[in-house]
Design a protein around this motif. Structure first.
Motif, PDB file in Angstrom:
ATOM      1  N   LYS A 137       0.662  -1.002   0.001  1.00 49.61           N
ATOM      2  CA  LYS A 137      -0.136   0.111   0.101  1.00 49.61           C
ATOM      3  C   LYS A 137       0.896   1.259   0.083  1.00 49.61           C
ATOM      4  O   LYS A 137       2.059   1.288   0.478  1.00 49.61           O
ATOM      5  CB  LYS A 137      -0.950   0.003   1.269  1.00 49.61           C
ATOM      6  N   ILE A 161      -7.543   2.327  -3.908  1.00 54.71           N
ATOM      7  CA  ILE A 161      -8.520   1.258  -3.413  1.00 54.71           C
ATOM      8  C   ILE A 161      -9.586   2.008  -2.457  1.00 54.71           C
ATOM      9  O   ILE A 161     -10.568   1.507  -2.045  1.00 54.71           O
ATOM     10  CB  ILE A 161      -7.918   0.127  -2.660  1.00 54.71           C
ATOM     11  N   SER A 162      -9.213   3.280  -1.774  1.00 56.59           N
ATOM     12  CA  SER A 162     -10.083   4.077  -1.022  1.00 56.59           C
ATOM     13  C   SER A 162      -9.500   5.417  -0.913  1.00 56.59           C
ATOM     14  O   SER A 162      -8.666   5.610  -1.332  1.00 56.59           O
ATOM     15  CB  SER A 162     -10.114   3.378   0.599  1.00 56.59           C
ATOM     16  N   GLN A 163     -10.652   6.295  -0.355  1.00 54.77           N
ATOM     17  CA  GLN A 163     -10.361   7.775  -0.633  1.00 54.77           C
ATOM     18  C   GLN A 163     -10.911   8.293   0.670  1.00 54.77           C
ATOM     19  O   GLN A 163     -12.075   7.879   0.924  1.00 54.77           O
ATOM     20  CB  GLN A 163     -10.925   8.247  -1.804  1.00 54.77           C
ATOM     21  N   GLY A 164     -10.556   9.165   1.451  1.00 54.54           N
ATOM     22  CA  GLY A 164     -11.011  10.130   2.497  1.00 54.54           C
ATOM     23  C   GLY A 164     -11.010  11.598   1.935  1.00 54.54           C
ATOM     24  O   GLY A 164      -9.944  11.823   1.409  1.00 54.54           O
ATOM     25  N   ARG A 199      -9.029   1.770   7.313  1.00 55.16           N
ATOM     26  CA  ARG A 199     -10.059   0.698   6.660  1.00 55.16           C
ATOM     27  C   ARG A 199     -11.254   1.358   6.594  1.00 55.16           C
ATOM     28  O   ARG A 199     -11.880   0.739   5.571  1.00 55.16           O
ATOM     29  CB  ARG A 199      -9.925  -0.238   7.953  1.00 55.16           C
ATOM     30  N   SER A 200     -11.636   2.420   7.113  1.00 56.12           N
ATOM     31  CA  SER A 200     -12.924   3.012   6.974  1.00 56.12           C
ATOM     32  C   SER A 200     -12.920   4.357   6.266  1.00 56.12           C
ATOM     33  O   SER A 200     -14.094   5.105   5.843  1.00 56.12           O
ATOM     34  CB  SER A 200     -13.688   3.325   8.396  1.00 56.12           C
ATOM     35  N   MET A 201     -11.627   4.972   6.330  1.00 59.64           N
ATOM     36  CA  MET A 201     -11.137   6.357   5.851  1.00 59.64           C
ATOM     37  C   MET A 201     -12.010   7.411   6.606  1.00 59.64           C
ATOM     38  O   MET A 201     -12.577   8.440   6.088  1.00 59.64           O
ATOM     39  CB  MET A 201     -11.761   6.462   4.212  1.00 59.64           C
TER      40      MET A 201
END
Length: 350
Positions: A137, A161-164, A199-201
């Motif tokens: 990552k 794979i994720s964004q905050g 994990r949750s952003m």
């Protein structure tokens, strides 16, 4: 204690520079990467190695980089891979590069771009690698967003794979990845620090109303961070109790720009700033410390400043401890001057 410099100077950088990084994955020698910040000239990345006799810093490779380098990080599991954040005519960008095998050629080889970190709409500030060992990552931070990437350097691929997002907060400036928990980072903005769960952003506990320029995790003690702040200088915090800092250090006479824990002797702390000085601190924090350093507290004591390195003529934006030999650190002033110093005389005071 005030002192000049008895360090080893590397004079190979021709242009202004802000970024220097320890090459952690090079287990055989003390090695650094430094990147330049020239508006008019083609920029360079220098691979700088301490000679076997430990008497000079030598250029082990010089590579052209197409744009001004504002952030540079070495991959912690592959000594030939690194990331940069840069400016171009179209704004800010970020990419991961690989140093080619040189095979003794005298000409300057081209860097291989493994992949770009595309998709940012804001000004990219930092790229973060998890500091301990191999991890697939990568994190990139712009002024409004935090992107978590899945990367494969061997296949030259990167995928978000994720964004905050922090649309309601002031501009993000950077952050640090928790070496004790690869699911947590500390992100700093113009006026606060927030912890993010990757994990949750989602963001959680925070230090509010503080103009923080840098943050660094203690590599040996969980939940302990150091911050460089405009108003208060350097502060040590326990992330479980953020109402008050554990320790206050005076900082610098001008902006305190960066702060770094020693990778092995975690009570040793480096700071650098725009007063052209690097300070070495003995910043002792016990795992049992639970109360703040308030002005009326009987626990409060003046933290020892072990040494001030003052033999610079420009602001210092980059400092890096050597992972190979933690008694050594390199500093980079804006005029392109790299100096390697030893803190061995101060280890006995730990």
């Amino acid at each position: 204690m005030q002192g000049g410099s008895s360090g080893i100077v590397y004079g190979g950088l021709k242009y202004q520079a802000r970024c220097i990084a320890d090459v952690r994955a090079d287990a055989g020698s003390t090695t650094f990467l430094a990147g330049t910040l020239s508006l008019k000239e083609e920029n360079e990345v220098h691979l700088i190695r301490l000679s076997p006799a430990e008497s000079e810093l030598v250029c082990d490779g010089l590579f052209y980089h197409p744009n001004e380098i504002w952030d540079l990080k070495s991959c912690p599991f592959d000594h030939r891979v690194f990331s940069t954040v840069y400016t171009s005519g179209e704004g800010y960008g970020a990419a991961v590069w690989k140093i080619p095998e040189q095979h003794g050629q005298s000409n300057t080889p081209q860097l291989e771009q493994l992949f770009e970190l595309t998709g940012h709409t804001g000004k990219i500030r930092r790229v973060l690698w998890w500091p301990l060992g191999k991890h697939d990552k990568l994190i990139s931070i712009d002024d409004r967003n935090i992107f978590l990437w899945n990367i494969d350097t061997s296949n030259k691929s990167a995928k978000v794979i994720s964004q905050g997002s922090v649309d309601m907060l002031p501009n993000l400036r950077g952050g640090a990845w928790d070496p004790h928990n690869h699911n947590s980072i500390a992100a700093i903005s113009d006026s606060s620090l927030h912890l993010w769960d990757l994990r949750s952003m989602e963001k959680s506990v925070a230090i509010e109303h503080a103009h923080i320029r840098d943050v660094d995790y203690n590599p040996k003690k969980q939940n302990i961070i150091a911050t460089a702040e405009d108003e208060f200088g350097i502060r040590l915090w326990d992330l479980r109790m953020l109402k008050h800092p554990l320790k206050d250090l005076p900082g610098h006479s001008h902006w305190t720009w960066t702060v770094r824990h020693n990778p092995e002797y975690d009570e040793l702390l480096l700071s650098a700033g725009t007063d052209s000085t690097v300070n070495l601190w003995l910043a002792q924090v016990s795992s049992n410390d639970s109360g703040p350093d308030s002005p009326g507290s009987p626990k409060r004591q003046e933290e020892p400043l072990l040494n001030s390195y003052t033999d610079y003529e420009d602001s210092i934006y980059g400092i890096a401890w050597s992972s190979h030999d933690p008694s050594l650190f390199a500093s980079l002033s804006y005029d392109g001057r790299v100096v390697l110093e030893s803190v061995k005389p101060y280890l006995q005071r730990k």
